[in-house]
Scaffold this active site. Structure first.
Site, PDB file in Angstrom:
ATOM      1  N   CYS A  50       0.741  -1.282  -0.416  1.00  0.00           N
ATOM      2  CA  CYS A  50      -0.041   0.243  -0.259  1.00  0.00           C
ATOM      3  C   CYS A  50       0.415   1.364  -0.070  1.00  0.00           C
ATOM      4  O   CYS A  50       0.420   1.709  -1.038  1.00  0.00           O
ATOM      5  CB  CYS A  50      -0.687   0.032   0.964  1.00  0.00           C
ATOM      6  N   CYS A 106      -3.116  -2.876  -0.777  1.00  0.00           N
ATOM      7  CA  CYS A 106      -2.417  -3.749  -0.463  1.00  0.00           C
ATOM      8  C   CYS A 106      -1.907  -4.937  -1.537  1.00  0.00           C
ATOM      9  O   CYS A 106      -1.388  -5.694  -1.104  1.00  0.00           O
ATOM     10  CB  CYS A 106      -3.121  -3.913   0.895  1.00  0.00           C
ATOM     11  N   LYS A 153      -5.783  -8.713  11.428  1.00  0.00           N
ATOM     12  CA  LYS A 153      -5.462  -7.335  11.012  1.00  0.00           C
ATOM     13  C   LYS A 153      -7.501  -6.627  10.642  1.00  0.00           C
ATOM     14  O   LYS A 153      -7.369  -7.529   9.619  1.00  0.00           O
ATOM     15  CB  LYS A 153      -4.410  -6.919   9.860  1.00  0.00           C
ATOM     16  N   ARG A 207      -1.816   6.775   8.315  1.00  0.00           N
ATOM     17  CA  ARG A 207      -1.615   6.757   6.589  1.00  0.00           C
ATOM     18  C   ARG A 207      -1.711   8.400   6.047  1.00  0.00           C
ATOM     19  O   ARG A 207      -0.849   8.572   5.094  1.00  0.00           O
ATOM     20  CB  ARG A 207      -3.076   6.764   6.369  1.00  0.00           C
ATOM     21  N   ARG A 250      -9.724  -1.101   2.168  1.00  0.00           N
ATOM     22  CA  ARG A 250      -9.341  -2.111   2.372  1.00  0.00           C
ATOM     23  C   ARG A 250     -10.419  -4.102   3.187  1.00  0.00           C
ATOM     24  O   ARG A 250      -9.795  -4.142   3.825  1.00  0.00           O
ATOM     25  CB  ARG A 250      -8.365  -2.045   3.558  1.00  0.00           C
ATOM     26  N   GLU A 260      -7.612 -16.937  10.908  1.00  0.00           N
ATOM     27  CA  GLU A 260      -6.231 -16.871  10.359  1.00  0.00           C
ATOM     28  C   GLU A 260      -5.545 -16.894  11.378  1.00  0.00           C
ATOM     29  O   GLU A 260      -4.388 -17.271  10.131  1.00  0.00           O
ATOM     30  CB  GLU A 260      -6.420 -15.508  10.941  1.00  0.00           C
ATOM     31  N   LYS A 272      -3.552  -6.604  15.888  1.00  0.00           N
ATOM     32  CA  LYS A 272      -3.316  -4.912  15.279  1.00  0.00           C
ATOM     33  C   LYS A 272      -4.946  -4.084  15.350  1.00  0.00           C
ATOM     34  O   LYS A 272      -5.938  -5.584  14.915  1.00  0.00           O
ATOM     35  CB  LYS A 272      -2.395  -5.060  14.050  1.00  0.00           C
ATOM     36  N   SER A 328      -1.384   3.711  15.316  1.00  0.00           N
ATOM     37  CA  SER A 328      -1.431   5.574  15.070  1.00  0.00           C
ATOM     38  C   SER A 328      -2.376   6.362  15.853  1.00  0.00           C
ATOM     39  O   SER A 328      -2.261   7.070  16.502  1.00  0.00           O
ATOM     40  CB  SER A 328      -1.092   6.005  13.983  1.00  0.00           C
ATOM     41  N   TYR A 371       4.318   3.601  19.420  1.00  0.00           N
ATOM     42  CA  TYR A 371       5.110   5.377  18.689  1.00  0.00           C
ATOM     43  C   TYR A 371       4.818   5.748  20.592  1.00  0.00           C
ATOM     44  O   TYR A 371       6.099   6.789  20.663  1.00  0.00           O
ATOM     45  CB  TYR A 371       3.907   6.000  18.292  1.00  0.00           C
TER      46      TYR A 371
END
Ligand code: PBG
Length: 339
Positions: A124, A132, A209, A219, A231, A247, A262, A289, A328
């Site tokens: 992406c 992606c 995810k 982004r 997405r 998954e 995530k 984020s 972060y």
């Protein structure tokens, strides 16, 4: 009023800081953190991301100093994200030996060889359309008339991920972390890496995810918003957890060395379920984020106490079952834990 005999008084172990500390179940360490780094072309650049105060895009010449600081704080690893010079339909810079992330890997490994360099592997950031994977389009050689235009084509995408993974391995990456939620990505990357002589290189799969609105500020940071659509044809529905476990089973069967959930904070139940299903595999949580931006914004406004809220949130993520946390907040949290 007579007070009954209270045999169980849980406050007995809470009344002194020393007792509280001694009976603490979860301990957060700088060694639990993975710090995301955004790298871009140019010189002398340290550009702050608008929606993520104190998070920067770095040019290559700034990385050695940054890597040394991260490592000196006790943080063992970074996750790289690249902003390419040019974006095209197949995201060529993702597999060019001199791509921005390839340069960053070499720079960081030569400055701080012990710092573990992980690469987020996705299309992406590198594609003009911001999706992606390879997009179904009438003028492309992979066109499939049976699926809608604009659909992310699964298997053609796998071939690109294989090429990119091998190119990052050749540049010296320590861990390949595919993040696109493309079916079969772990198995495809495993066989490409092994075929190229990198059977020792681990894969950290973004196994679970979600199609989350909490990725908004990222982004901005990675300059990778989808040009159209969203997405949801590949990332998971936030309402599902049984599917998350499926998954995970597939990734384990395909040879994933580490698993990820995530985002983190709205998905602590998922984290716990994955940890319980596979306690033998290191589990990573991505404190994304939007989670960061919420705490930063409230702290800047004086509405929350940043330090205590961050440490509480990260401790909660670890308590839920995460072994490692991509965050972060890593540098600040590492400093606070030291001090
Ligand atoms: C995909 C990728 C994304 C994030 C990490 N890897 C964006 C997306 O899936 O839309 C988001 C991370 C964050 O929000 O902090 N390369």
């Amino acid at each position: 009023m007579s007070i009954p005999l209270l045999k169980n008084r849980l406050r007995r172990l809470r009344h002194s800081p020393a007792l509280r500390k001694m009976t603490q179940e979860t301990e957060l360490n700088a060694g639990d953190f993975i710090y995301p780094l955004f790298v871009r072309h140019g010189e002398g650049l340290r550009l702050e991301v608008k929606s993520m105060p104190d998070v920067f895009q770095f040019s290559i010449d700034q990385l050695a100093e940054e890597a040394k600081e991260i490592f000196s704080l006790g943080i063992p690893s970074v996750m790289l994200f690249g902003i390419p010079a040019e974006k095209d339909a197949l995201g060529s810079e993702n597999f060019s030996p001199n791509g921005i992330v390839h340069q960053a890997i070499r720079e960081i490994k030569s400055a701080v060889p012990e710092l573990i360099v992980m690469v987020d592997l996705c299309m992406c950031e590198y594609t003009g359309h911001g999706h992606c994977g390879v997009i179904n389009a009438k003028d492309s050689p992979q066109y499939n008339a049976n699926v809608p235009d604009g659909y992310v084509l699964n298997d053609p995408t796998l071939e690109i991920l294989q090429r990119a993974a091998v190119s990052y391995a050749q540049a010296g990456a320590d861990v390949i972390a595919p993040s696109g939620m493309i079916d079969g990505m772990v198995g495809a990357i495993r066989s490409a890496l092994d075929g190229a002589g990198f059977e020792h290189l681990p894969i950290l799969s973004y196994s679970v995810k979600y199609a989350s609105s909490f990725y908004g500020p990222f982004r901005d940071a990675a300059e990778s918003p989808p040009a159209f659509g969203d997405r949801r044809t590949h990332q998971m529905n936030p309402a599902n957890v049984h599917e998350a476990l499926r998954e995970v089973e597939l990734d384990v069967a395909e040879g994933a060395d580490m698993l990820m959930v995530k985002p983190a904070l709205p998905y602590l139940d998922v984290l716990h379920r994955v940890h319980t299903a596979h306690p033998e595999l290191p589990l990573v949580a991505y404190n994304v984020s939007g989670e960061y931006a919420m705490i930063k914004a409230a702290s800047i406004n004086g509405w929350l106490d940043e330090k205590s809220v961050v440490l509480e949130a990260l401790t909660g993520i670890k308590r839920a079952g995460a072994d490692l946390i991509i965050t972060y907040h890593a540098k600040d949290a590492a400093r606070w834990l030291k001090g």
